[in-house]
Motif scaffolding. Structure first.
Motif, short mmCIF file in Angstrom:
data_model
loop_
_atom_site.label_atom_id
_atom_site.label_comp_id
_atom_site.label_asym_id
_atom_site.label_seq_id
_atom_site.Cartn_x
_atom_site.Cartn_y
_atom_site.Cartn_z
N ILE A 70 0.90 -1.40 0.16
CA ILE A 70 -0.01 -0.03 0.07
C ILE A 70 0.74 1.13 0.07
O ILE A 70 1.81 1.40 0.91
CB ILE A 70 -0.88 0.11 1.21
CG1 ILE A 70 -1.94 -1.16 1.29
CG2 ILE A 70 -1.76 1.26 1.36
CD1 ILE A 70 -2.61 -1.53 2.49
N GLU A 121 -10.30 0.88 -3.90
CA GLU A 121 -10.77 1.13 -2.37
C GLU A 121 -12.22 0.94 -2.64
O GLU A 121 -13.18 1.04 -3.28
CB GLU A 121 -10.41 2.52 -2.58
CG GLU A 121 -8.91 3.25 -2.70
CD GLU A 121 -8.72 4.37 -2.66
OE1 GLU A 121 -9.30 5.15 -1.95
OE2 GLU A 121 -7.57 4.79 -3.06
N PHE A 145 -10.30 -1.93 1.87
CA PHE A 145 -9.58 -1.09 2.05
C PHE A 145 -10.35 0.48 1.81
O PHE A 145 -11.02 0.60 0.84
CB PHE A 145 -8.33 -0.96 1.24
CG PHE A 145 -7.61 -2.24 1.12
CD1 PHE A 145 -6.68 -2.31 2.33
CD2 PHE A 145 -7.94 -3.22 0.59
CE1 PHE A 145 -5.90 -3.59 2.24
CE2 PHE A 145 -7.30 -4.68 0.54
CZ PHE A 145 -6.23 -4.72 1.38
N ARG A 147 -9.23 4.60 2.51
CA ARG A 147 -8.28 5.39 2.60
C ARG A 147 -8.96 6.43 3.74
O ARG A 147 -10.05 6.91 4.10
CB ARG A 147 -7.96 6.22 1.48
CG ARG A 147 -7.61 5.52 0.38
CD ARG A 147 -6.15 5.40 0.43
NE ARG A 147 -5.50 4.76 -0.91
CZ ARG A 147 -4.18 4.52 -0.99
NH1 ARG A 147 -3.49 4.94 0.05
NH2 ARG A 147 -3.70 3.95 -2.09
N VAL A 152 -4.63 4.32 6.09
CA VAL A 152 -5.57 3.24 5.53
C VAL A 152 -6.43 2.47 6.73
O VAL A 152 -5.86 2.10 7.59
CB VAL A 152 -5.00 2.29 4.70
CG1 VAL A 152 -5.98 1.14 4.10
CG2 VAL A 152 -4.11 2.83 3.64
#
Length: 307
Positions: A70, A121, A145, A147, A152
């Motif tokens: 990441i 995402e 995931f 942000r 994250v």
């Protein structure tokens, strides 16, 4: 009086010199050329991260150590462990099994604008974590995931459970082991030019194209293109920036062929790779061997030169 004048003049010069800004440090020029031999390890899957600019292997690691990479721009599968994912487009409460899910290695993406091995995402994925060194399945789980301003959130959920959990990681660039909920300090894609290891890719043999486990080279953020020219004849003036590609497996695996007659891999002659490194230096690179002194494959030797 003369000594006083000399002293005051000298002091004035020192004070004047102090008024000028210091010279910026000059970045050292990398070595002009280098030959590198890698050891792929007992299971032939040790990953070696190599920097042309630093003229060194900046790190070596087992692909079993991490699941995802990441940074500020991407979230990637650990492609050096041949992981697969399937998108799940409903709520976690509805995820009871893997029936009708389409698992993919993400070696390429013809479906959307993502780059290779990249995950979206805020998308639920069912993840097959691949095989361990004894070829036993590591297992399945589902992930998402999200942000945050400082990093994250990594959500996960066991298949068949409607209870999801998350861990928030306040870092912008890291490798992550979701099974141990731990981060690793390995080179980011800006800190190496080429990484070497085993991964799954589309391979065409004759008229058949399918996914195979192979040993090859994957770029970091470096840009590359290939020419079928002798290494010694490739010069700086031939470097064509228009042809540079960000496709991560441009170097890939097909700098070698397996000879049925010899029962061994052979390096393809006159295959040269032109590389714009992370620091925008121009290099040429070729492979010269794939065997170690004992005749075992998975131990490439390559050489490069700064143009």
């Amino acid at each position: 009086v003369m000594n006083y004048l000399k002293k005051t003049s000298y002091l004035s010069i020192l004070l004047l010199a102090a008024c000028f800004p210091k010279d910026e440090a000059v970045m050292p020029t990398p070595r002009v050329s280098k030959s590198v031999t890698l050891d792929a390890g007992e299971y032939k899957n040790t990953v070696a991260f190599y920097s042309l600019d630093n003229v060194e292997i900046v790190a070596e690691a087992s692909p079993m150590e991490w699941d995802f990479y990441i940074d500020e721009n991407v979230i990637r599968l650990n492609y050096f462990r041949s992981m697969q994912v399937a998108e799940f487009n409903d709520t976690w409460e509805k995820l009871e099994d893997t029936v009708n899910l389409e698992f993919r290695y993400l070696t390429y993406d013809a479906y959307d604008s993502l780059t290779q091995w990249e995950l979206k995402e805020n998308q639920i994925y069912v993840v097959d974590y691949g095989l361990d060194n004894e070829f036993n399945p590591i297992g399945l789980t589902s992930v998402r995931f999200e942000r945050t301003p400082s990093g994250v959130k990594i959500w996960q959920n066991a298949i068949g459970s409607d209870y999801e959990v998350f861990e928030e990681v306040n870092q912008t660039s890291f490798y992550y082991n979701i099974r141990e909920k731990s981060t690793l300090d390995l080179p980011t894609e800006r800190e190496y030019d080429v990484a070497f290891g085993k991964y799954t890719d589309l391979v065409t043999v004759g008229d058949i194209t399918q996914e195979y486990l192979i040993y090859g080279a994957i770029q970091g953020n470096s840009l590359v293109y290939e020419v079928n020219e002798p290494f010694s004849e490739v010069k700086d003036e031939m470097f064509d920036v228009v042809r540079l590609s960000g496709e991560k497996n441009t170097i890939g695996w097909d700098w070698k062929n397996y000879s049925l007659e010899k029962g061994a891999y052979e390096i393809i002659e006159d295959k040269t790779y032109l590389i714009s490194s992370n620091a925008a230096f121009k290099y040429k690179l070729r492979f010269v061997n794939f065997l170690n002194s004992a005749g075992q494959s998975g131990h490439p030797t390559f050489e490069w030169e700064l143009l």
